[in-house]
Design an enzyme around this catalytic site. Structure first.
Site, PDB file in Angstrom:
ATOM      1  N   GLU A  60       0.719  -1.089   0.105  1.00  0.00           N
ATOM      2  CA  GLU A  60       0.061  -0.050  -0.078  1.00  0.00           C
ATOM      3  C   GLU A  60       0.663   1.486   0.026  1.00  0.00           C
ATOM      4  O   GLU A  60       0.814   2.213  -0.368  1.00  0.00           O
ATOM      5  CB  GLU A  60      -0.538  -0.112   1.165  1.00  0.00           C
ATOM      6  CG  GLU A  60      -1.615  -1.353   1.268  1.00  0.00           C
ATOM      7  CD  GLU A  60      -2.553  -1.168   2.970  1.00  0.00           C
ATOM      8  OE1 GLU A  60      -3.737  -2.342   2.964  1.00  0.00           O
ATOM      9  OE2 GLU A  60      -1.778  -1.021   3.771  1.00  0.00           O
TER      10      GLU A  60
ATOM     11  N   ASP B 140     -12.369  -5.848  -1.710  1.00  0.00           N
ATOM     12  CA  ASP B 140     -12.887  -7.185  -1.413  1.00  0.00           C
ATOM     13  C   ASP B 140     -13.827  -7.123  -0.575  1.00  0.00           C
ATOM     14  O   ASP B 140     -14.212  -6.107  -0.289  1.00  0.00           O
ATOM     15  CB  ASP B 140     -11.888  -9.013  -0.872  1.00  0.00           C
ATOM     16  CG  ASP B 140     -11.753  -8.289   0.500  1.00  0.00           C
ATOM     17  OD1 ASP B 140     -12.622  -8.746   1.628  1.00  0.00           O
ATOM     18  OD2 ASP B 140     -11.088  -7.287   0.691  1.00  0.00           O
TER      19      ASP B 140
HETATM   20  N1  ADE Z   1      -8.337  -5.600   4.105  1.00  0.00           N
HETATM   21  C1  ADE Z   1      -9.250  -6.006   3.374  1.00  0.00           C
HETATM   22  N2  ADE Z   1      -9.986  -7.190   3.702  1.00  0.00           N
HETATM   23  C2  ADE Z   1     -10.295  -7.330   4.031  1.00  0.00           C
HETATM   24  C3  ADE Z   1     -11.399  -8.354   5.064  1.00  0.00           C
HETATM   25  N3  ADE Z   1     -11.959  -9.416   4.371  1.00  0.00           N
HETATM   26  N4  ADE Z   1     -10.908  -8.326   6.113  1.00  0.00           N
HETATM   27  C4  ADE Z   1     -10.218  -8.185   6.999  1.00  0.00           C
HETATM   28  N5  ADE Z   1      -9.299  -7.109   6.650  1.00  0.00           N
HETATM   29  C5  ADE Z   1      -9.239  -6.729   5.107  1.00  0.00           C
END
Ligand code: ADE
Length: 252
Positions: A13, A218
């Site tokens: 990042e 996600d």
């Molecule tokens: N950061 C990005 N995606 C995540 C997820 N699914 N759970 C926890 N932290 C995250």
């Protein structure tokens, strides 16, 4: 001159932000690397915290003690929870909660005893500046600076900016049932990640203005790990850098 602290949990990042720093100076504090340099007109100190609330809290405390920043900004990726939040969108936290914090029956679930609240508000001025910075980045730079991600993960020409609740906890969530439970337990929840609410607690206890923003990698569902890996490998760093550049350009 006091810097603006810019923290991320992963080098994936941070890498484009660090590459932009002019005249960078590296400082190692008990084994942790901090890089200070100019980003436009602003002095910025960066650090990579590592995953999770303990790592984020420790890094935030160190950057405050050693560099005396005027503000702390935490950026990176998150899992989208609310159905309106799509992969590629940007979420600016106006408040943050630790979804795995529970000192009941001593205190209500989620309540941080030292602060007396469950949802810790971010600095209102920084939230407004971040919101404007993210919209400006989307409107003027996203299409030209972000490579179209693989497998149609998201459309760079169609990115929305949201403002609301982010929850943090020491778990990567990749389970539909758990995601539904979190959404039910925390009304208004937009996204989840693993660090922001820890930064919120440390900064609030020490009186330092802070803000957190995330790009959505996600949906915290059964495909979360695959989508997360594709997102951080391709677009997380330029998105994070573009928004931080736009933000610092409007802070004095
Ligand atoms: N950061 C990005 N995606 C995540 C997820 N699914 N759970 C926890 N932290 C995250």
């Amino acid at each position: 001159m006091s810097p603006i602290a810019v923290l991320c949990s992963m080098s994936h990042e941070m890498r484009c932000i660090e590459a932009q720093l002019v005249d960078p100076i590296e400082t190692t504090v008990r084994g942790q690397r901090f890089v200070s340099g100019m980003l436009g007109e602003a002095l910025v100190t960066t650090a990579i915290s590592g995953y999770g609330k303990v790592a984020a809290a420790a890094t935030t405390a160190t950057v405050i003690e050693r560099f005396d920043p005027t503000r702390v900004i935490f950026g990176g990726v998150a899992g989208g929870i609310d159905p309106t939040v799509r992969i590629g969108d940007i979420v600016v936290a106006d408040r943050l909660v630790q979804h795995d914090y529970d000192a009941s029956p001593l205190f209500d679930r989620y309540v941080i005893p030292s602060l007396g609240v469950a949802e810790v508000p971010a600095d209102q001025h920084l939230v407004e500046c971040l919101g404007r910075a993210a919209v400006r980045w989307v409107e003027t730079r996203a299409r030209t600076e972000i490579p179209q991600p693989p497998d149609d993960l998201f459309n760079v020409a169609d990115v929305a900016v949201h403002q609301g609740l982010i929850a943090s906890g020491d778990r990567f969530i990749d389970d539909d049932a758990e995601t539904r439970t979190l959404a039910g337990d925390l009304p208004g929840l937009l996204a989840i990640e693993m660090e922001g609410a820890a930064v919120a607690q440390v900064c609030t206890e020490r009186g330092i203005p802070f803000a957190v923003f995330r790009s959505i990698s996600d949906h915290a569902d059964n495909h979360a790990d695959v989508n997360f890996m594709a997102f951080v490998a391709t677009v997380a760093a330029p998105i994070t850098a573009g928004i931080v550049e736009e933000l610092v350009s409007e802070l004095d």
